[in-house]
Design a protein around this motif. Structure first.
Motif, PDB file in Angstrom:
ATOM      1  N   ARG A 185     -25.998  11.213   4.781  1.00 29.94           N
ATOM      2  CA  ARG A 185     -25.075  10.227   5.334  1.00 29.94           C
ATOM      3  C   ARG A 185     -25.630   8.828   5.118  1.00 29.94           C
ATOM      4  O   ARG A 185     -26.842   8.643   4.948  1.00 29.94           O
ATOM      5  N   GLN A 186     -24.763   7.855   5.153  1.00 28.33           N
ATOM      6  CA  GLN A 186     -25.198   6.464   5.056  1.00 28.33           C
ATOM      7  C   GLN A 186     -25.858   6.017   6.355  1.00 28.33           C
ATOM      8  O   GLN A 186     -26.843   5.290   6.362  1.00 28.33           O
ATOM      9  N   ASP A 187     -25.299   6.458   7.463  1.00 29.89           N
ATOM     10  CA  ASP A 187     -25.771   6.039   8.779  1.00 29.89           C
ATOM     11  C   ASP A 187     -26.812   7.057   9.267  1.00 29.89           C
ATOM     12  O   ASP A 187     -26.510   7.955  10.032  1.00 29.89           O
ATOM     13  N   ARG A 188     -28.040   6.917   8.826  1.00 30.61           N
ATOM     14  CA  ARG A 188     -29.067   7.898   9.112  1.00 30.61           C
ATOM     15  C   ARG A 188     -29.840   7.546  10.383  1.00 30.61           C
ATOM     16  O   ARG A 188     -30.058   6.370  10.679  1.00 30.61           O
ATOM     17  N   VAL A 189     -30.271   8.597  11.084  1.00 31.91           N
ATOM     18  CA  VAL A 189     -31.125   8.393  12.251  1.00 31.91           C
ATOM     19  C   VAL A 189     -32.447   9.108  12.000  1.00 31.91           C
ATOM     20  O   VAL A 189     -32.528  10.045  11.206  1.00 31.91           O
ATOM     21  N   HIS A 353     -32.170   2.563   4.854  1.00 28.50           N
ATOM     22  CA  HIS A 353     -32.118   2.030   6.208  1.00 28.50           C
ATOM     23  C   HIS A 353     -31.952   3.179   7.203  1.00 28.50           C
ATOM     24  O   HIS A 353     -31.024   3.969   7.095  1.00 28.50           O
ATOM     25  N   TRP A 355     -31.959   4.249  11.362  1.00 34.10           N
ATOM     26  CA  TRP A 355     -31.938   3.885  12.783  1.00 34.10           C
ATOM     27  C   TRP A 355     -32.836   4.828  13.562  1.00 34.10           C
ATOM     28  O   TRP A 355     -32.817   6.034  13.336  1.00 34.10           O
ATOM     29  N   ARG A 368     -28.591   6.721  19.216  1.00 32.10           N
ATOM     30  CA  ARG A 368     -29.139   5.745  18.281  1.00 32.10           C
ATOM     31  C   ARG A 368     -29.562   4.509  19.054  1.00 32.10           C
ATOM     32  O   ARG A 368     -28.805   3.971  19.855  1.00 32.10           O
ATOM     33  N   SER A 372     -34.542  -0.185  14.093  1.00 30.79           N
ATOM     34  CA  SER A 372     -34.314   0.384  12.766  1.00 30.79           C
ATOM     35  C   SER A 372     -35.433  -0.061  11.835  1.00 30.79           C
ATOM     36  O   SER A 372     -36.222  -0.947  12.166  1.00 30.79           O
ATOM     37  N   TYR A 374     -36.601   0.017   7.272  1.00 33.43           N
ATOM     38  CA  TYR A 374     -36.217   0.336   5.899  1.00 33.43           C
ATOM     39  C   TYR A 374     -37.362   1.092   5.225  1.00 33.43           C
ATOM     40  O   TYR A 374     -38.515   0.646   5.250  1.00 33.43           O
TER      41      TYR A 374
END
Length: 444
Positions: A185-189, A353, A355, A368, A372, A374
């Motif tokens: 996914r783009q929105d990673r945790v 990136h 979170w 979340r 965050s 990188y």
């Protein structure tokens, strides 16, 4: 996992309407529950565990027919179990009633019956919260090369989240199912990278191992049930494993080993099992200022680590001293078997990136945070926790077995089943495979 059916307390969590039961006791328990108009609906059975999983219908209505004094008897029998504001659930009352009635009528006999418990990822609970609990970007490194030997490689099962398909780990693992690979996914945790980090820490110690990934933890909640964990462990008997590494755990309010897990541990006796001791240490003096220490008492047994059939690994700090601030001491957790490095270990991780996330234990959801970082491609990190101590120790033992040409079980037997009174054993030198020094320290 239907989270609205989970009872969550400070110490334990379990499904509010499910029971695990031995087949021998199904008839007796079924008759007693039927008299209360409580329905037993079969969900699953495991021949290998010798257990059934049932859902109970109309449970709350059924327990209303019981003696009003039952609540107080339950509380008296479980002093210290219920925290302020907590009350026995309908399932607590039903289980107590079944055991109490059977014992009175059958000379102390109690049916083998238990809750279907909830386990969390060790890093997920707020045992080492704050920024210290977050993975941090790290310089690139290369995993130790595999030897060219044609001998069978040790097979290590990783009981964790789905694994991120890191390019530097290719060729070192297989998956047990289609859902063992992490959905990208783009929105990673941060916890999405837990399994690859655990596996890569083990691989640094055991470059000649082959890893089998078992995605027992829900990647969105970082939880699993005792039934799923136990049946997965039993099913792994088909996969020719030498070892299981379990960076997960759960506590029970009564301090007893959960039924399904106990069966799974006993019936996989030919497989060495290594588990994280837990991050519920409370060494506030040794913790950084911005860290949140555990709310869970450090003397609470974490299962499966506390099982007599499992090697429990505690964490040493960056100065190689046990315990790390987040690890219980040997006095608090006498079931600890050995220690291994657990602070600021390096491993493979997600890229891009990410979170940072924490598990809200009482709600059972991953949250979340506003933190965050990188991680340059392909992804490397440093991270702390007893999860990674367990991976380190497990890998060290597996590689020792491979280089000596003996089984992993033989290594474990020599380390942990010697005569009482022998001195702790420390491994400080790298074996011929050229991996980092093995410095698992054994307690007696």
């Amino acid at each position: 996992m239907a989270d609205d059916k989970v009872v969550r307390r400070r110490i334990e969590a379990f499904f509010s309407d499910q029971i695990v039961i031995d087949p021998k006791d199904v008839r007796q328990v079924g008759q007693e529950l039927d008299a209360l108009d409580i329905k037993m609906v079969p969900l699953q059975s495991s021949l290998r565990l010798g257990l059934h999983l049932y859902q109970l219908g109309d449970l709350a209505e059924g327990v209303r027919l019981l003696d009003p004094g039952l609540v107080e008897r339950v509380k008296r029998a479980a002093v210290g179990t219920y925290m302020e504001g907590e009350e026995p659930s309908a399932l607590d009352l039903a289980l107590f009633y079944l055991r109490e009635k059977s014992a009175a009528e059958h000379a102390g006999y109690r049916p083998v019956i238990a809750k279907n418990r909830v386990y969390e990822n060790i890093e997920g609970s707020p045992y080492s919260g704050g920024s210290v609990g977050d993975p941090r970007p790290a310089p690139a490194f290369t995993l130790p090369a595999r030897s060219h030997s044609s001998r069978r490689r040790p097979r290590i099962g990783i009981m964790d989240t789905p694994i991120h398909a890191h390019p530097r780990f290719a060729g070192r693992y297989v998956t047990d199912s289609d859902d063992a690979l992490l959905e990208e996914r783009q929105d990673r945790v941060s916890f999405s990278g837990h399994a690859i980090f655990v596996a890569s820490v083990a691989a640094q110690q055991a470059p000649d191992a082959e890893f089998v990934i078992y995605p027992v933890l829900n990647p969105d909640r970082l939880t699993t049930s005792s039934w799923r964990l136990a049946t997965t462990m039993a099913g792994a008997m088909d996969d020719d494993l030498d070892m299981m590494i379990m960076a997960l755990g759960g506590a029970t309010a009564d301090g007893r080993e959960p039924l399904a897990l106990a069966r799974a541990c006993e019936r996989t006796s030919g497989i060495v099992k290594v588990a994280a001791l837990g991050n519920n240490g409370r060494n506030e003096a040794g913790a950084p200022e911005d860290v949140q220490v555990s709310e869970l008492p450090p003397n609470i047994p974490m299962w499966p680590a506390a099982s007599s059939t499992v090697i429990a690994v505690g964490a040493r700090n960056a100065d190689d001293v046990f315990p790390a601030y987040f690890s219980p001491t040997q006095e608090q957790a006498p079931w600890v078997d050995c220690t291994a490095p657990g602070q600021n270990l390096r491993g493979l991780f997600l890229s891009g990136h990410v979170w940072m996330a924490e598990l809200n234990v009482l709600e059972g959801v991953v949250e979340r945070t506003d933190r965050s970082d990188y991680f340059p491609s392909p992804g490397y990190a440093t991270w702390s926790g007893s999860s990674f101590s367990a991976a380190y120790a497990g890998g060290a033992m597996a590689q020792r077995a491979y280089t000596q040409g003996i089984s992993v079980q033989e290594v474990a037997d020599r380390l942990f089943r010697e005569e009482p009174g022998s001195t702790p054993t420390t491994y400080d030198h790298a074996p011929s495979a050229g991996i980092d020094g093995i410095d698992v320290i054994r307690f007696q």
